[in-house]
Design a protein around this motif. Structure first.
Motif, PDB file in Angstrom:
ATOM      1  N   HIS A 113      41.187  46.297  50.097  1.00 20.70           N
ATOM      2  CA  HIS A 113      40.940  46.341  48.655  1.00 20.70           C
ATOM      3  C   HIS A 113      41.700  45.193  48.013  1.00 20.70           C
ATOM      4  O   HIS A 113      42.837  44.892  48.396  1.00 20.70           O
ATOM      5  CB  HIS A 113      41.407  47.667  48.052  1.00 20.70           C
ATOM      6  CG  HIS A 113      40.551  48.832  48.416  1.00 20.70           C
ATOM      7  ND1 HIS A 113      39.201  48.873  48.168  1.00 20.70           N
ATOM      8  CD2 HIS A 113      40.858  50.017  49.010  1.00 20.70           C
ATOM      9  CE1 HIS A 113      38.703  50.031  48.583  1.00 20.70           C
ATOM     10  NE2 HIS A 113      39.670  50.726  49.105  1.00 20.70           N
ATOM     11  N   SER A 115      43.815  44.156  45.362  1.00 26.87           N
ATOM     12  CA  SER A 115      44.672  44.731  44.321  1.00 26.87           C
ATOM     13  C   SER A 115      45.987  43.973  44.210  1.00 26.87           C
ATOM     14  O   SER A 115      47.076  44.564  44.336  1.00 26.87           O
ATOM     15  CB  SER A 115      44.951  46.213  44.631  1.00 26.87           C
ATOM     16  OG  SER A 115      43.757  46.929  44.812  1.00 26.87           O
ATOM     17  N   VAL A 118      49.409  45.016  42.301  1.00 26.01           N
ATOM     18  CA  VAL A 118      50.446  45.891  42.849  1.00 26.01           C
ATOM     19  C   VAL A 118      51.763  45.130  43.035  1.00 26.01           C
ATOM     20  O   VAL A 118      52.838  45.730  43.032  1.00 26.01           O
ATOM     21  CB  VAL A 118      49.965  46.507  44.184  1.00 26.01           C
ATOM     22  CG1 VAL A 118      51.079  47.263  44.888  1.00 26.01           C
ATOM     23  CG2 VAL A 118      48.787  47.442  43.920  1.00 26.01           C
ATOM     24  N   HIS A 184      48.087  55.238  43.700  1.00 27.39           N
ATOM     25  CA  HIS A 184      46.967  54.336  43.949  1.00 27.39           C
ATOM     26  C   HIS A 184      47.000  53.207  42.926  1.00 27.39           C
ATOM     27  O   HIS A 184      47.548  53.367  41.824  1.00 27.39           O
ATOM     28  CB  HIS A 184      45.624  55.065  43.887  1.00 27.39           C
ATOM     29  CG  HIS A 184      45.398  55.978  45.041  1.00 27.39           C
ATOM     30  ND1 HIS A 184      45.819  57.288  45.042  1.00 27.39           N
ATOM     31  CD2 HIS A 184      44.826  55.764  46.255  1.00 27.39           C
ATOM     32  CE1 HIS A 184      45.508  57.851  46.207  1.00 27.39           C
ATOM     33  NE2 HIS A 184      44.906  56.957  46.952  1.00 27.39           N
ATOM     34  N   GLU A 185      46.390  52.109  43.282  1.00 23.16           N
ATOM     35  CA  GLU A 185      46.424  50.928  42.431  1.00 23.16           C
ATOM     36  C   GLU A 185      45.753  51.157  41.091  1.00 23.16           C
ATOM     37  O   GLU A 185      46.063  50.483  40.107  1.00 23.16           O
ATOM     38  CB  GLU A 185      45.768  49.732  43.142  1.00 23.16           C
ATOM     39  CG  GLU A 185      44.242  49.757  43.211  1.00 23.16           C
ATOM     40  CD  GLU A 185      43.695  50.826  44.144  1.00 23.16           C
ATOM     41  OE1 GLU A 185      42.741  51.528  43.755  1.00 23.16           O
ATOM     42  OE2 GLU A 185      44.224  50.969  45.257  1.00 23.16           O
ATOM     43  N   ILE A 186      44.865  52.142  41.003  1.00 28.15           N
ATOM     44  CA  ILE A 186      44.155  52.389  39.743  1.00 28.15           C
ATOM     45  C   ILE A 186      45.097  52.829  38.629  1.00 28.15           C
ATOM     46  O   ILE A 186      44.704  52.854  37.467  1.00 28.15           O
ATOM     47  CB  ILE A 186      43.034  53.427  39.937  1.00 28.15           C
ATOM     48  CG1 ILE A 186      43.560  54.717  40.583  1.00 28.15           C
ATOM     49  CG2 ILE A 186      41.910  52.848  40.767  1.00 28.15           C
ATOM     50  CD1 ILE A 186      44.038  55.738  39.628  1.00 28.15           C
ATOM     51  N   VAL A 218      43.089  44.522  39.643  1.00 27.79           N
ATOM     52  CA  VAL A 218      43.451  45.905  39.989  1.00 27.79           C
ATOM     53  C   VAL A 218      42.641  46.391  41.180  1.00 27.79           C
ATOM     54  O   VAL A 218      43.183  46.958  42.135  1.00 27.79           O
ATOM     55  CB  VAL A 218      43.240  46.840  38.786  1.00 27.79           C
ATOM     56  CG1 VAL A 218      43.532  48.290  39.177  1.00 27.79           C
ATOM     57  CG2 VAL A 218      44.135  46.419  37.624  1.00 27.79           C
ATOM     58  N   LYS A 219      41.338  46.192  41.133  1.00 27.52           N
ATOM     59  CA  LYS A 219      40.467  46.614  42.234  1.00 27.52           C
ATOM     60  C   LYS A 219      39.159  45.831  42.142  1.00 27.52           C
ATOM     61  O   LYS A 219      38.722  45.475  41.053  1.00 27.52           O
ATOM     62  CB  LYS A 219      40.210  48.125  42.167  1.00 27.52           C
ATOM     63  CG  LYS A 219      39.719  48.747  43.451  1.00 27.52           C
ATOM     64  CD  LYS A 219      39.895  50.270  43.417  1.00 27.52           C
ATOM     65  CE  LYS A 219      39.317  50.938  44.661  1.00 27.52           C
ATOM     66  NZ  LYS A 219      37.875  51.127  44.540  1.00 27.52           N
ATOM     67  N   GLU A 220      38.568  45.602  43.301  1.00 20.65           N
ATOM     68  CA  GLU A 220      37.446  44.669  43.374  1.00 20.65           C
ATOM     69  C   GLU A 220      36.241  45.078  42.541  1.00 20.65           C
ATOM     70  O   GLU A 220      35.491  44.232  42.051  1.00 20.65           O
ATOM     71  CB  GLU A 220      37.026  44.468  44.823  1.00 20.65           C
ATOM     72  CG  GLU A 220      36.532  45.706  45.551  1.00 20.65           C
ATOM     73  CD  GLU A 220      37.652  46.542  46.153  1.00 20.65           C
ATOM     74  OE1 GLU A 220      37.344  47.528  46.830  1.00 20.65           O
ATOM     75  OE2 GLU A 220      38.836  46.202  45.949  1.00 20.65           O
TER      76      GLU A 220
END
Length: 514
Positions: A113, A115, A118, A184-186, A218-220
């Motif tokens: 992922h 991210s 982080v 979690h990165e979210i 943050v996320k793809e």
């Protein structure tokens, strides 16, 4: 029912928030011509006190962290993710590449992922080098979202609506399940999306653009969400900004999935495509995936509860469009973990939905439909009541149970004794139970996921839930690593620690250039 504000204006008098378009259902302004606009709600918006929301945020942060901490202290982590993210943050804190050995020896996590945000946790990890620091950071980020959502609601609606929405958001099932799912990165996306929605509601369009940009780190998949923010800006009249932001979001989404992640991945591809085009070993066409988006009662239940927690008023706001990209890939996925109300996947939808609730109420208060105007007056307390009622079936209810705070039970004591038997600095292969307690000062592998490494220690929980019971732990360790020999070092309760008795291999995958 979504109604887009097409006024396209972003002009206001100095020191005042721009007025909100109440939507096509609004009644005409009957204020006498002599009334000063400074007496309206927009002028009062900047006078909304911050302190009550900071206090509410601190309470929520404490509740989230308390739950997460005691789950961790009781060795109750539900997945390997907390260990994965601690290895990632530990690498950033040491100014190293984000290698996560739990995913495989020498595995670069940016190939799984994307991210990189982080890395912002590295300074906290310098002070507090433990998985607990990640749990605290997530609690604080979720609580920050509550502060933004609640205060923005009061600025828009006035009265005590802000604190009601703070409670509704803070106790929402999406946030509670994310707290239960460990870090979690979210967590970073939650306050960022709250700030984006706040800026859109207050017509601070440049701020909305700027707050949306970090989401791609943050996320793809969040590049698609950024593109929707651009679409909303375009519809609201900021056509150039909106078009550029939408193009940026689409480009970031494509480049991340097609270029960046494959470049970092040892497999040279984005592995999660298989979540859409494969069901187990069976290939699934894109057409079948699309036709099957609502083929499960679990999916339908999730959708009903997503809108239901806002008393269905979120449907009155165009902000709800922002949840579509995330819902899209989840409903297309063949992985049932993505469909329901558990895990962390719905957390990023919560700030969007609750600010959409505030916008929906604002748009409906002056409606020519009496039933809608009347319902708008009670929708906020109804949403708060729903959140409180649902909590009896959600994770935070455990904070009312004495056993939640007991960390001296036999299982926990046995787990801590096993940890004591594992030397600091050693390479350990283990399961989820002990994993996040070892990642701060050991090299940790997932059991069965590190062939050829001959780790110093193999530590397992015999009650972990293996497909086949492990009768002989030493034989199991040697089955995993036929290149080495092991002996029993410690056994207590269901926890077994075995140490390698043969020399360390000269070449260790992921460590010495393999």
């Amino acid at each position: 029912m979504l109604e887009l504000n097409k006024s396209g204006t972003d002009r206001s008098e100095p020191g005042r928030l721009p007025a909100q378009d109440p939507g096509p259902d609004a009644a005409p302004d009957t204020r006498p011509a002599g009334d000063s606009p400074s007496s309206g709600p927009d002028a009062a918006a900047d006078r909304v006190p911050l302190r009550p929301y900071l206090i509410a945020g601190a309470i929520l942060c404490a509740l989230y962290f308390l739950y997460a901490y005691f789950q961790y202290a009781r060795f109750g982590s539900p997945s390997w993710d907390l260990g994965i993210f601690e290895q990632e943050v530990r690498a950033y804190a040491g100014f190293d590449a984000p290698v996560v050995d739990i995913k495989g020896p020498g595995y670069l996590i940016l190939g799984d992922h994307f991210s990189p945000i982080v890395a912002l946790l590295a300074p906290l990890y310098w002070i507090w080098p433990s998985a607990e620091s990640l749990l605290f950071a997530q609690a604080a980020l979720f609580a920050l979202g509550a502060v933004i959502v609640g205060r923005t609601t009061q600025q828009i609606l006035g009265g005590r609506s802000g604190l009601c929405v703070t409670v509704a958001y803070g106790l929402s099932w999406g946030i509670q399940e994310a707290v239960k799912a460990d870090f979690h990165e979210i967590a970073f996306a939650v306050p960022l999306l709250a700030l984006v929605c706040r800026a859109l509601l207050l017509k601070r369009y440049t701020a909305a653009l700027l707050w949306s940009l970090p989401l791609v780190l943050v996320k793809e998949d969040l590049g698609a969400t950024v593109a929707v923010v651009g679409f909303l800006l375009f519809v609201y009249g900021r056509r150039l900004q909106g078009a550029l932001l939408a193009a940026f979001g689409v480009a970031a989404f494509v480049v991340t999935l097609v270029v960046l992640i494959p470049a970092a991945s040892s497999a040279g591809r984005y592995d999660y495509w298989t979540k859409i085009d494969k069901n187990g070993e069976q290939d699934v066409s894109m057409l079948d995936s699309v036709l099957g988006v609502l083929n499960s009662s679990v999916k339908i239940e999730m959708l009903v509860f997503l809108i239901g927690i806002t008393a269905f008023m979120a449907l009155r706001s165009p902000l709800t469009l922002l949840i579509l990209p995330t819902l899209g890939w989840r409903l297309l996925s063949q992985d049932s973990n993505h469909w329901g109300m558990v895990w962390h996947y719905s957390a990023i939808l919560m700030p969007v939905l609750f600010l959409a609730l505030a916008d929906g109420v604002r748009r409906s208060r002056g409606s020519h439909r009496p039933w809608l105007a009347s319902y708008a007056e009670v929708a906020v307390p109804v949403a708060a009541a729903i959140a409180v009622a649902m909590t009896q079936h959600l994770p935070l209810r455990d904070l009312l149970r004495p056993e939640t705070y007991r960390t001296d039970d036999a299982r926990s004591q046995a787990a801590r004794a096993a940890l004591d038997a594992i030397p600091a600095g050693s390479r350990v292969e283990t399961d989820i139970t002990l994993m996040a307690h070892l990642t701060s000062d050991r090299t940790v592998y997932w059991v069965g996921g590190a062939p050829g490494t001959a780790p110093d220690i193999v530590a397992i929980n015999l009650d972990f839930g293996w497909s086949r019971p492990i009768q002989d732990p030493v034989a199991y360790a040697e089955q995993l690593h036929p290149e080495a020999r092991y002996r029993l070092k410690h056994r207590g309760g269901s926890f077994v620690v075995m140490e390698r008795t043969t020399p360390e291999p000269k070449r260790i995958p992921g460590v010495r250039g393999d």
